[in-house]
Motif scaffolding. Structure first.
Motif, PDB file in Angstrom:
ATOM      1  N   SER A  17       0.849  -1.190   0.000  1.00 44.22           N
ATOM      2  CA  SER A  17       0.000   0.000   0.000  1.00 44.22           C
ATOM      3  C   SER A  17       0.886   1.242   0.000  1.00 44.22           C
ATOM      4  O   SER A  17       1.992   1.214   0.543  1.00 44.22           O
ATOM      5  CB  SER A  17      -0.926   0.018   1.213  1.00 44.22           C
ATOM      6  N   PRO A  18       0.403   2.336  -0.575  1.00 47.86           N
ATOM      7  CA  PRO A  18       1.164   3.587  -0.544  1.00 47.86           C
ATOM      8  C   PRO A  18       1.357   4.122   0.875  1.00 47.86           C
ATOM      9  O   PRO A  18       2.222   4.945   1.118  1.00 47.86           O
ATOM     10  CB  PRO A  18       0.312   4.554  -1.365  1.00 47.86           C
ATOM     11  N   ASP A  19       0.555   3.622   1.824  1.00 48.36           N
ATOM     12  CA  ASP A  19       0.656   4.073   3.213  1.00 48.36           C
ATOM     13  C   ASP A  19       1.771   3.379   3.991  1.00 48.36           C
ATOM     14  O   ASP A  19       2.061   3.763   5.117  1.00 48.36           O
ATOM     15  CB  ASP A  19      -0.671   3.862   3.935  1.00 48.36           C
ATOM     16  N   GLY A  20       2.368   2.333   3.440  1.00 50.96           N
ATOM     17  CA  GLY A  20       3.502   1.731   4.117  1.00 50.96           C
ATOM     18  C   GLY A  20       3.568   0.224   4.181  1.00 50.96           C
ATOM     19  O   GLY A  20       4.617  -0.316   4.485  1.00 50.96           O
ATOM     20  N   GLN A  21       2.481  -0.498   3.928  1.00 48.91           N
ATOM     21  CA  GLN A  21       2.539  -1.954   3.979  1.00 48.91           C
ATOM     22  C   GLN A  21       3.492  -2.464   2.898  1.00 48.91           C
ATOM     23  O   GLN A  21       3.260  -2.264   1.710  1.00 48.91           O
ATOM     24  CB  GLN A  21       1.153  -2.565   3.767  1.00 48.91           C
ATOM     25  N   ASN A  22       4.588  -3.095   3.294  1.00 55.36           N
ATOM     26  CA  ASN A  22       5.615  -3.638   2.405  1.00 55.36           C
ATOM     27  C   ASN A  22       6.264  -2.578   1.513  1.00 55.36           C
ATOM     28  O   ASN A  22       6.874  -2.909   0.507  1.00 55.36           O
ATOM     29  CB  ASN A  22       5.058  -4.765   1.529  1.00 55.36           C
TER      30      ASN A  22
END
Length: 95
Positions: A47-52
């Motif tokens: 995700s753009p929010d930070g997941q991976n």
């Protein structure tokens, strides 16, 4: 050196870079032109929010990126209004 031997060596020299390039993502839809990677253990979601998410850069892309020699490169755009222009961005995996 005979003509046949020269032709054989030239064929080998031309074939080696193509074999090495298959391990990378040098063109649209990947090394086998099918949109799939032969690599194992790849991230399935992000995700753009930070997941991976490992890193990000401000870049408006316009093309399918290519991956080679530890880098990813893509065409894009930068700037606003009359200053808007085409750019080529290359990012190094090490930095």
């Amino acid at each position: 050196m005979s003509t046949a031997l020269r032709a054989f060596l030239a064929t080998i020299a031309l074939a080696l870079p193509a074999t090495v390039a298959l391990a990378e993502w040098p063109s649209w839809r990947g090394p086998h032109q099918n949109g799939a990677s032969d690599e194992a253990g790849l991230v399935a979601t992000w995700s753009p929010d930070g997941q991976n998410l490992i890193w990000k850069a401000p870049f408006d892309g316009r093309s399918t990126p290519v991956v080679f020699d530890g880098r990813v490169c893509a065409n894009g755009r930068a700037g606003e209004g009359i200053e808007r222009r085409e750019i080529l961005a290359c990012f190094d995996a090490g930095s």
